[in-house]
Write an enzyme that holds these catalytic residues in place. Structure first.
Site, PDB file in Angstrom:
ATOM      1  N   GLU A  68      94.306 133.223 117.940  1.00  0.00           N
ATOM      2  CA  GLU A  68      93.920 134.396 118.410  1.00  0.00           C
ATOM      3  C   GLU A  68      93.515 134.548 119.886  1.00  0.00           C
ATOM      4  O   GLU A  68      93.838 135.261 120.652  1.00  0.00           O
ATOM      5  CB  GLU A  68      92.900 134.930 117.605  1.00  0.00           C
ATOM      6  CG  GLU A  68      93.303 135.534 116.211  1.00  0.00           C
ATOM      7  CD  GLU A  68      93.713 134.439 115.360  1.00  0.00           C
ATOM      8  OE1 GLU A  68      93.060 133.358 115.404  1.00  0.00           O
ATOM      9  OE2 GLU A  68      94.173 134.716 113.915  1.00  0.00           O
ATOM     10  N   HIS A 137      87.338 140.360 106.301  1.00  0.00           N
ATOM     11  CA  HIS A 137      88.589 141.242 106.664  1.00  0.00           C
ATOM     12  C   HIS A 137      88.184 142.555 106.549  1.00  0.00           C
ATOM     13  O   HIS A 137      89.366 143.156 106.286  1.00  0.00           O
ATOM     14  CB  HIS A 137      89.647 140.973 105.586  1.00  0.00           C
ATOM     15  CG  HIS A 137      90.241 139.405 105.687  1.00  0.00           C
ATOM     16  ND1 HIS A 137      89.619 138.387 105.265  1.00  0.00           N
ATOM     17  CD2 HIS A 137      91.366 139.015 106.184  1.00  0.00           C
ATOM     18  CE1 HIS A 137      90.093 137.174 105.587  1.00  0.00           C
ATOM     19  NE2 HIS A 137      91.358 137.612 106.117  1.00  0.00           N
TER      20      HIS A 137
END
Lengths: 336, 339
Positions: A68, A137
């Site tokens: 990322e 999440h």
């Protein structure tokens, strides 16, 4: 909305609307590329990119490694040098791994270099709870990025805005962060075909009413509208404002509504403290609209807790329709 | 680049590859960096510059050597110790000093300072205050070059400290899988602030890390101008040819401390003196003299010329206007484009 004449309006999902925007951008502009984890043949974790890779190939719909920080940095560098990347985080939570590039580089390069270069970068963040994915999440981190000058941060609540704001973000010379609530991906709505843009920095009044102003973001707009409908039967008319952009904030729309209703309820899923509700409340308190308030401002936000796994607990830590009804009723009836 | 022949195999690469004019210009740039850094240090001591700065005295061969085969279309990304890279890529000294002095005429209009100087027109995408912050950005610039077919190469400078950042590893991996035209130039000056590479880094040579990303890795004497150009030129040619990235490790040394707060408690005076003996500029001048490209008088003239250039740059910076306070938040966002 700024649309071409003579276009068809169809009912499609929020995810389809985003895909359509990306399809338009990819077909119109060779500089546009998509980057992200599993956005190619897999179609993205939420099937937002879908089959775009079949149409545009792996050079323009690029699967990145699970990197990322590096991936975000590549997107920043590409944006600085002529490309128009749309970078998808698989979950908005993973932006925590890329904060360096988003906050120190993308947001600041233009300023640090005295305006010599800009960073026309679009990042997409699937956000929010309700999918049973638990604490790592399910977060709503938009206020983190909303705190950073140099970024623009939007939260489309409808399929129409999801498409229009993405195309507006691509037209924007500066980095635009788009937070997409995961539970909205399957929501259907009326969406014009073809190209149009939804202005960044402009809120939408989703329902007019004279008794109480409800300022909401993302999925909370729909919960607020459900609450407003229920309150109608009690004779309470709630005005529902969909903020759409949290940086820059549309003060005019919010303040005009508060001047009219004299009551303000802020509803958002992110953790309540130090969030968008505080900002909207302070904006009202610092303005002449404060004189119009007939009751203390009320904020409904996420609990001071990570998002739990158990479905009942998960619902309990974010505002639900009954919470909004109760809070709005209390305000309208002067019981706060 | 002229071809080398078997007969001049013992002549250093740089002498074979570049014209006398190019080599003299390279030497001039090395002196310019040295004098620039001394001028910056002197200005700091006089209180003309606030904040801090990271000087690259002793690393001039790496900066100039690595940029030798680049054009203005090629990009570089730089580091907090980036003054030398900026000069090597052709920056204007006056605008650099003006930036240090926080003036409106500086490269960043006084908003960036020493750690953010960029010169976009010359392909310098900027110094960076974050260790390894520029590495993924360099890979992004290489991605643009490949997609847009510009033929440009990006040289990505970073220090030994950056090789332990995640961004380094992620970026090298992506550059390799996508075969991007980028050359990673690690300037290993042996210390990340006070921590030596021996204490910080699991491999003996940072160039060895190239193997993990299936790219060529080469460790060279970073104080030897010819060795630097030989390695970097080959890597640039490889990148330009579409054969992907390389990692070059220039082993060098910074004569000054990490920044202005450094008390030099982690290294000895003897060690510093030993590296000063390997002065890259003296070695370059000696090499050019040995091959009849320059002489003592010409070098003295370069030194004088450089001295004057730095003085003029400082004078320009001093005389330049400061930014207006009311413009403090200008350039956070692009100006609104008319609909």
């Amino acid at each position: 909305m700024n649309a071409q004449a003579g276009i068809e309006v169809r009912e499609i999902s929020y995810a389809q609307a985003i895909r359509e925007a990306m399809d338009i951008a990819l077909s119109e502009d060779e500089r546009v590329i998509l980057m992200g984890e599993d956005i190619g043949v897999y179609g993205g974790a939420f099937q937002v990119t879908g089959d775009l890779v079949d149409k545009y190939g792996t050079d323009r719909v690029m699967d990145t490694p699970i990197s990322e920080l590096g991936g975000a940095g590549v997107a920043v560098g590409a944006a600085m040098t002529g490309l128009r990347p749309i970078f998808e985080f698989q979950f908005s939570d993973f932006a925590t791994l890329a904060m360096e590039q988003i906050v120190n580089q993308a947001a600041k390069v233009r300023y640090m270099l005295g305006g010599a270069v800009s960073v026309p970068l679009v990042m997409r963040f699937p956000a929010g709870s309700g999918t049973g994915a638990a604490a790592q999440h399910s977060q709503s981190l938009e206020a983190w990025l909303g705190h950073v000058p140099g970024l623009k941060v939007v939260q489309p609540a409808t399929p129409e805005d999801a498409k229009g704001l993405l195309l507006a973000a691509l037209d924007d010379p500066d980095p635009v962060m788009i937070f997409e609530h995961k539970l909205l991906y399957k929501m259907k709505g009326q969406v014009p075909s073809g190209r149009y843009t939804t202005p960044i920095g402009k809120a939408a009044v989703r329902r007019e009413g004279g008794h109480v102003t409800i300022v909401a973001t993302a999925i909370m707009v729909h919960k607020a509208l459900d609450a407003a409908k229920a309150l109608e039967d009690e004779g309470i008319e709630a005005e529902v404002i969909d903020l759409r952009t949290i940086r820059p904030l549309d003060g005019d729309t919010v303040l005009a509504s508060v001047r009219k209703t004299g009551k303000l309820l802020c509803v958002y899923e992110a953790v309540k403290t130090l969030g968008i509700g505080a900002e909207v409340s302070a904006m009202v308190a610092e303005s002449d609209a404060f004189d119009f308030l007939d009751a203390p401002i009320v904020r409904l936000g996420g609990a001071e807790s990570p998002i739990p796994y158990n479905p009942e607990l998960e619902k309990a830590v974010v505002p639900q329709v009954p919470d909004i009804i109760e809070a709005a009723r209390g305000l309208a009836e002067g019981r706060t | 680049m002229p071809d080398s022949t078997a007969t001049d195999r013992n002549v250093p690469y740089a002498i074979r590859a570049y014209s006398p004019d190019q080599l003299i210009e390279a030497l001039r740039k090395m002196y310019l960096i040295r004098r620039f850094e001394e001028g910056a240090e002197d200005s700091y001591t006089r209180g003309l510059i606030h904040g801090t700065m990271h000087l690259s005295i002793g690393q001039e061969a790496s900066a100039v050597g690595a940029c030798m085969s680049l054009t203005d279309d090629d990009k570089i990304t730089s580091t907090h110790r980036g003054h030398g890279h900026c000069v090597a890529k052709g920056a204007d000294l006056g605008k650099m000093f003006a930036e240090f002095f926080g003036k409106e005429t500086g490269y960043c209009r006084g908003r960036g300072g020493s750690m953010h100087i960029a010169d976009v027109e010359k392909g310098n995408l900027g110094a960076n205050g974050i260790v390894a912050g520029g590495i993924p950005i360099a890979v992004g610039a290489a991605l643009s070059a490949k997609r847009l077919g510009t033929g440009a190469v990006t040289v990505c400078f970073f220090g030994d400290g950056a090789n332990n950042e995640g961004a380094f590893h992620e970026a090298l991996n992506m550059a390799s899988i996508w075969k991007l035209p980028v050359v990673f130039v690690c300037e290993n000056n042996r210390y990340g602030m006070s921590t030596s590479t021996e204490r910080s880094t699991a491999v003996k040579s940072i160039a060895d890390r190239a193997a993990a990303y299936s790219m060529p890795g080469e460790r060279v004497d970073g104080n030897d101008f010819s060795a630097v150009t030989e390695a970097v030129d080959a890597a640039v040619a490889r990148a330009r040819n579409g054969d992907g990235p390389s990692l070059i490790e220039n082993v060098t040394y910074r004569w000054r401390g990490h920044s202005k707060s450094d008390r030099n408690r982690y290294r000895t005076k003897e060690e510093i003196a030993e590296w000063q003996e390997r002065d890259p500029i003296a070695r370059m001048a000696a090499m050019l003299k040995e091959h009849g490209i320059t002489d003592d008088a010409a070098v003295a003239s370069i030194e004088k010329d450089v001295e004057q250039a730095v003085e003029a740059a400082i004078a320009f910076a001093k005389d330049s206007p400061a930014p207006r306070i009311e413009d403090a938040t200008r350039d956070v966002y692009s100006p609104k484009v008319a609909a």
